[in-house]
Scaffold this motif. Structure first.
Motif, PDB file in Angstrom:
ATOM      1  N   LEU A 152       0.821  -1.210   0.000  1.00 16.13           N
ATOM      2  CA  LEU A 152       0.000   0.000   0.000  1.00 16.13           C
ATOM      3  C   LEU A 152       0.858   1.263   0.000  1.00 16.13           C
ATOM      4  N   LEU A 153       1.975   1.213   0.693  1.00 13.25           N
ATOM      5  CA  LEU A 153       2.887   2.362   0.679  1.00 13.25           C
ATOM      6  C   LEU A 153       3.477   2.562  -0.714  1.00 13.25           C
ATOM      7  N   GLU A 154       3.735   1.469  -1.404  1.00  9.53           N
ATOM      8  CA  GLU A 154       4.230   1.564  -2.780  1.00  9.53           C
ATOM      9  C   GLU A 154       3.195   2.217  -3.688  1.00  9.53           C
ATOM     10  N   TRP A 155       1.932   2.037  -3.336  1.00  6.25           N
ATOM     11  CA  TRP A 155       0.856   2.649  -4.115  1.00  6.25           C
ATOM     12  C   TRP A 155       0.551   4.070  -3.644  1.00  6.25           C
ATOM     13  N   HIS A 156       1.422   4.586  -2.780  1.00  6.66           N
ATOM     14  CA  HIS A 156       1.336   5.971  -2.297  1.00  6.66           C
ATOM     15  C   HIS A 156       0.120   6.234  -1.415  1.00  6.66           C
ATOM     16  N   TRP A 157      -0.302   5.201  -0.687  1.00  6.27           N
ATOM     17  CA  TRP A 157      -1.325   5.410   0.320  1.00  6.27           C
ATOM     18  C   TRP A 157      -0.705   6.129   1.516  1.00  6.27           C
ATOM     19  N   PRO A 158      -1.475   6.926   2.240  1.00  5.52           N
ATOM     20  CA  PRO A 158      -0.952   7.535   3.470  1.00  5.52           C
ATOM     21  C   PRO A 158      -0.506   6.451   4.456  1.00  5.52           C
ATOM     22  N   SER A 171      -2.490   2.984   5.381  1.00  2.96           N
ATOM     23  CA  SER A 171      -1.898   1.705   4.989  1.00  2.96           C
ATOM     24  C   SER A 171      -1.913   0.723   6.154  1.00  2.96           C
ATOM     25  N   TRP A 172      -1.556   1.217   7.332  1.00  2.38           N
ATOM     26  CA  TRP A 172      -1.559   0.352   8.506  1.00  2.38           C
ATOM     27  C   TRP A 172      -2.982  -0.012   8.937  1.00  2.38           C
ATOM     28  N   PHE A 173      -3.877   0.948   8.906  1.00  2.00           N
ATOM     29  CA  PHE A 173      -5.257   0.703   9.330  1.00  2.00           C
ATOM     30  C   PHE A 173      -5.916  -0.347   8.446  1.00  2.00           C
TER      31      PHE A 173
END
Length: 269
Positions: free
Chosen positions: A55-61, A65-67
């Motif tokens: 998710l971080l790779e997809w530029h999610w906050p 991403s953790w939630f």
């Protein structure tokens, strides 16, 4: 008693009847516990960081991403437990259900099968086990996946997801009684469950919600079976209460209807 209370009543009944139920559930609960620890460990160690990283790779906050990943891991762990539960349920569900009925002093309900050929009973058990293991469990898993986005909405979303999964959850808990003891066909059991869908949804929503709770779900999966048996026992006692017997003998209509006494009308061999 409202049907949604029986999963909680099943929990209480289990805790207060160690002699009748604890030894019978020790094996399946232990096996489910071992697998649950494995599934949670695998989810936290492997699935959680992998999903967060993706998710971080997809530029999610970062917080989102953790939630989302934590919610996903909880659901994934529940799915793994359901798959394992599907293999255990065929061996242990009937035993726990019957033990609960006997603990309520209604063992004669199970005597209806004494005069039925063993081959017929085996075929009934095979049908109900296959339906529980490979159809309804798969339906529940599919519904977990489909309703997963609802879990992102606190409380209301989870409640709606439980409501959607409530009916198949309740029906699966009644198949042993329907098909093996009462001798109903699959279609007859389905029609009755559909006719009384609000009672089933009410019971199944809370039961399903309990099965989503991490770690404790390994326990609730089995106490829900106890709750289903208590529900049937309660309806049987209401149907055969002294007041109703008096009403029938006097020709007066009873306040209890077939629609509110699940599975107790009709006795197909």
């Amino acid at each position: 008693m409202p049907s949604f209370l029986f999963p909680l009543k099943g929990l209480y009944f289990f805790l207060t009847h160690p002699k009748e139920l604890w030894l019978k559930t020790l094996g399946p609960v232990f096996l489910t516990l071992v697998f649950s620890v494995f599934s949670i460990g695998f989810s936290i160690k492997v699935l959680l960081p992998t999903q967060v990283e993706k998710l971080l790779e997809w530029h999610w906050p970062h917080w989102m991403s953790w939630f989302v990943s934590v919610i996903s891991v909880v659901l994934e762990s529940a799915i793994l437990n359901l798959l394992f539960f599907a293999f255990l349920v065929g061996f242990f569900q009937d035993m726990i259900f019957d033990a609960t009925i006997k603990a309520k002093g209604l063992g004669h309900l199970l005597d209806d099968t004494d005069d039925i050929p063993k081959l017929v009973l085996w075929w009934r058990g095979l049908r109900s086990s296959l339906l529980v293991n490979w159809v309804l469990i798969m339906v529940k898993i599919l519904l977990i996946v489909v309703t997963a986005p609802l879990q992102l909405v606190p409380i209301a979303g989870t409640a709606l997801a439980c409501y959607i999964s409530g009916w198949p959850t309740a029906w699966s808990q009644h198949l042993h009684y329907d098909m093996e003891i009462k001798g109903l066909k699959v279609g007859e059991s389905y029609k009755y469950a559909a006719k009384n869908k609000w009672h089933y949804i009410s019971f199944g929503s809370l039961a399903f919600g309990l099965e989503l709770i991490p770690v404790f779900n390994i326990f609730f999966m089995w106490t829900n079976i106890v709750g289903a048996a208590l529900w049937i026992a309660d309806e049987y006692e209401n149907e055969h209460s002294p007041q109703k017997s008096k009403d029938i003998s006097s020709g007066e209509p009873s306040s209890s209807t077939d629609e509110n006494t699940p599975l107790l009308s009709g006795d197909n061999a």
